[in-house]
Design a protein around this motif. Sequence first.
Motif, PDB file in Angstrom:
ATOM      1  N   ALA A  96      13.042   0.678   9.610  1.00 62.27           N
ATOM      2  CA  ALA A  96      12.920  -0.806   9.485  1.00 62.27           C
ATOM      3  C   ALA A  96      12.953  -1.252   8.124  1.00 62.27           C
ATOM      4  N   ILE A  97      12.129  -0.566   7.316  1.00 65.12           N
ATOM      5  CA  ILE A  97      11.784  -0.924   5.986  1.00 65.12           C
ATOM      6  C   ILE A  97      13.256  -0.688   5.182  1.00 65.12           C
ATOM      7  N   GLU A  98      13.835   0.314   5.478  1.00 62.95           N
ATOM      8  CA  GLU A  98      15.330   0.710   4.670  1.00 62.95           C
ATOM      9  C   GLU A  98      16.297  -0.478   4.974  1.00 62.95           C
ATOM     10  N   GLU A  99      16.134  -0.939   6.375  1.00 56.38           N
ATOM     11  CA  GLU A  99      17.179  -1.967   6.618  1.00 56.38           C
ATOM     12  C   GLU A  99      16.650  -3.209   6.063  1.00 56.38           C
ATOM     13  N   ALA A 100      15.625  -3.531   5.563  1.00 56.91           N
ATOM     14  CA  ALA A 100      15.058  -4.940   5.381  1.00 56.91           C
ATOM     15  C   ALA A 100      15.463  -5.293   3.977  1.00 56.91           C
ATOM     16  N   ASP A 101      15.618  -6.763   3.994  1.00 54.16           N
ATOM     17  CA  ASP A 101      16.001  -7.454   2.543  1.00 54.16           C
ATOM     18  C   ASP A 101      14.598  -7.832   2.078  1.00 54.16           C
ATOM     19  N   VAL A 102      13.699  -8.425   2.917  1.00 58.57           N
ATOM     20  CA  VAL A 102      12.278  -8.807   2.674  1.00 58.57           C
ATOM     21  C   VAL A 102      11.368  -7.844   3.520  1.00 58.57           C
ATOM     22  N   ILE A 103      10.290  -7.651   2.968  1.00 64.26           N
ATOM     23  CA  ILE A 103       9.264  -6.930   3.629  1.00 64.26           C
ATOM     24  C   ILE A 103       7.869  -7.841   3.708  1.00 64.26           C
ATOM     25  N   VAL A 104       7.495  -8.129   5.040  1.00 65.42           N
ATOM     26  CA  VAL A 104       6.119  -8.731   5.063  1.00 65.42           C
ATOM     27  C   VAL A 104       5.040  -7.763   5.204  1.00 65.42           C
ATOM     28  N   PHE A 105       4.170  -7.381   4.564  1.00 65.82           N
ATOM     29  CA  PHE A 105       3.217  -6.282   4.654  1.00 65.82           C
ATOM     30  C   PHE A 105       1.875  -7.263   5.079  1.00 65.82           C
ATOM     31  N   LEU A 106       1.533  -6.885   6.308  1.00 63.66           N
ATOM     32  CA  LEU A 106       0.384  -7.595   6.946  1.00 63.66           C
ATOM     33  C   LEU A 106      -0.956  -6.743   7.151  1.00 63.66           C
ATOM     34  N   VAL A 107      -1.941  -7.271   6.438  1.00 61.84           N
ATOM     35  CA  VAL A 107      -3.320  -6.421   6.563  1.00 61.84           C
ATOM     36  C   VAL A 107      -4.195  -7.468   7.252  1.00 61.84           C
ATOM     37  N   ASP A 108      -5.429  -6.900   7.406  1.00 62.82           N
ATOM     38  CA  ASP A 108      -6.526  -7.543   8.230  1.00 62.82           C
ATOM     39  C   ASP A 108      -7.587  -7.853   7.258  1.00 62.82           C
ATOM     40  N   VAL A 109      -7.768  -9.187   7.173  1.00 61.19           N
ATOM     41  CA  VAL A 109      -8.934  -9.620   6.247  1.00 61.19           C
ATOM     42  C   VAL A 109     -10.385  -9.179   6.719  1.00 61.19           C
ATOM     43  N   ARG A 110     -10.547  -8.947   8.246  1.00 59.45           N
ATOM     44  CA  ARG A 110     -11.840  -8.721   8.659  1.00 59.45           C
ATOM     45  C   ARG A 110     -12.269  -7.028   8.284  1.00 59.45           C
ATOM     46  N   ASP A 111     -11.279  -6.188   8.011  1.00 61.51           N
ATOM     47  CA  ASP A 111     -11.297  -4.972   7.767  1.00 61.51           C
ATOM     48  C   ASP A 111     -11.443  -4.714   6.051  1.00 61.51           C
ATOM     49  N   GLY A 112     -11.006  -5.546   5.534  1.00 57.82           N
ATOM     50  CA  GLY A 112     -11.038  -5.405   4.075  1.00 57.82           C
ATOM     51  C   GLY A 112      -9.755  -4.420   3.604  1.00 57.82           C
ATOM     52  N   VAL A 113      -9.792  -4.256   2.309  1.00 52.35           N
ATOM     53  CA  VAL A 113      -8.787  -3.248   1.754  1.00 52.35           C
ATOM     54  C   VAL A 113      -9.258  -1.664   2.129  1.00 52.35           C
ATOM     55  N   THR A 114      -8.490  -1.357   3.034  1.00 56.24           N
ATOM     56  CA  THR A 114      -8.680   0.174   3.455  1.00 56.24           C
ATOM     57  C   THR A 114      -7.839   1.228   2.829  1.00 56.24           C
ATOM     58  N   SER A 115      -8.114   2.445   2.902  1.00 60.30           N
ATOM     59  CA  SER A 115      -7.401   3.503   2.310  1.00 60.30           C
ATOM     60  C   SER A 115      -5.913   3.776   2.848  1.00 60.30           C
ATOM     61  N   ALA A 116      -5.904   3.238   4.122  1.00 57.77           N
ATOM     62  CA  ALA A 116      -4.547   3.236   4.958  1.00 57.77           C
ATOM     63  C   ALA A 116      -3.707   2.192   4.456  1.00 57.77           C
ATOM     64  N   ASP A 117      -4.219   0.963   4.013  1.00 59.60           N
ATOM     65  CA  ASP A 117      -3.609  -0.075   3.499  1.00 59.60           C
ATOM     66  C   ASP A 117      -3.023   0.378   2.107  1.00 59.60           C
ATOM     67  N   MET A 118      -3.785   0.767   1.184  1.00 63.19           N
ATOM     68  CA  MET A 118      -3.405   1.646   0.044  1.00 63.19           C
ATOM     69  C   MET A 118      -2.231   2.503   0.091  1.00 63.19           C
ATOM     70  N   ASP A 119      -2.245   3.302   1.219  1.00 60.22           N
ATOM     71  CA  ASP A 119      -0.951   4.097   1.266  1.00 60.22           C
ATOM     72  C   ASP A 119       0.068   3.390   1.711  1.00 60.22           C
TER      73      ASP A 119
END
Length: 461
Positions: A96-119
């Motif tokens: 889906a990322i390869e097909e996309a023209d724009v990517i919306v990266f969604l994160v969760d404010v309650r969890d804060g920045v996680t290592s998974a988000d960084m990856d």
Amino acid sequence: MVKPIVALVGRPNVGKSTLFNRIIGERRAIVEDVPGTTRDRIYAETEWAGVPFVLVDTGGLELLDLSSRAKEEGPEPLSVSSADFVPAIRTQAQMAIEEADVIVFLVDVRDGVTSADMDVADLLRTTQKPVVLAVNKVDNASWEDAALEFWSLGLGEPHPISALHGRGVGDLLDAVLGRFPQQWEEEEPEAVRIAIVGRPNVGKSSLLNALLGEERAIVSEIPGTTRDAIDTELIWEGERVVLIDTAGIRRRGRIQRGVEYYSVLRALRAIERSDVVLLLIDATEGVTAQDTHVAGYVLEAGKGVVVLVNKWDLVKKDTYTMNVYTQEVRAALNFMDYVPVLFISAKTRQRVNQVIPTALRVHQEQSTRLSTAELNRILREAVMRHQPPSKAGKRLRFYYATQTGIRPPTFVFFVNDRELVHFSYERYLENAIRAHHPFEGTPIRLIFRDRDRGGRRRSRR
């Protein structure tokens, strides 16, 4: 250029499906508070500020191996069934990322920045595509300061939103539109929509992949792998076709609560928005009660139908096998004896090249019109061969008939008393019409109206 494609990506359970439903304005993606619920890509056409685009929901990106994540986040990162699909979910999201023209990266404010988000952020930077960062679950102003932490991802300004309540979603979409390509193709003529339906594990996703020649949907031997309706567009000999893969439909009494329940709703809605339905049957099991139940759903919706007997490569055959099997299928689906039956193997691609041409032929049949003169000649001949029934000394009389609609073809008969129309005579008239023009694969509806007062619709599909 085609319409811009916007892909929603992020780790599991950050609210991608909730945001997807919020943007398109309907509950198409399944929303459950269970990581791994969305497995395949889900497409929907929508618009914002008059600008059309295609929105894609994806499964949660799991870039860490499960053992590493378990050490970091606890002993229950995913349910066992969802963990089985992590590699395939990752592949689908990356496609889906390869097909996309724009990517919306969604994160969760309650969890804060996680290592998974960084990856995930590191992965998105390698795509060299526009990325809009959305910080979800900012349900009130008290969480806005916490959203600032996500500047550390290095993807630009974080946009605080609440997908659940709609807070900030308009501003997010404004930012997305600002990253679109400057030109895109105008709306094209409406495509023929073909839904692939059937019981769980009859090979629907395998058929989709065989038709497309790519791994478009996750294929698994585990029933229920495809939980959402998936739309895929292709051009077949110059004609636009949209294929809709769906979750397996079980009988109502066997539908589990939760995710599978909503999957069935998506499949039934997919039938409703299709033009033609491909009904898959497992050749190794024959027509089951569940198959007839699914066929009943299709019939109620008034859609064109092609019956596909899949896994034909697994059946031991002789000279008469196909003819005998065809008779058995038609006997089991005797309320749909007008449908074409194809024997295919999605695995070996046997006769798969006949599937879409047959569906398109059925779609043409749905649009057939009979002239009023032609229809009344058929009616006169039918009445002469077999006189209408009578009741209490009063005989049914026909005045004239006309076709009032297509998809499905609909015929109105004006009579002296519609209460005299017996079901058997209604079926007789349908057979008389089909003897003149088969209307292959499509139901026809018969409506009986009194000549001098309002009528009540009666139909035989």
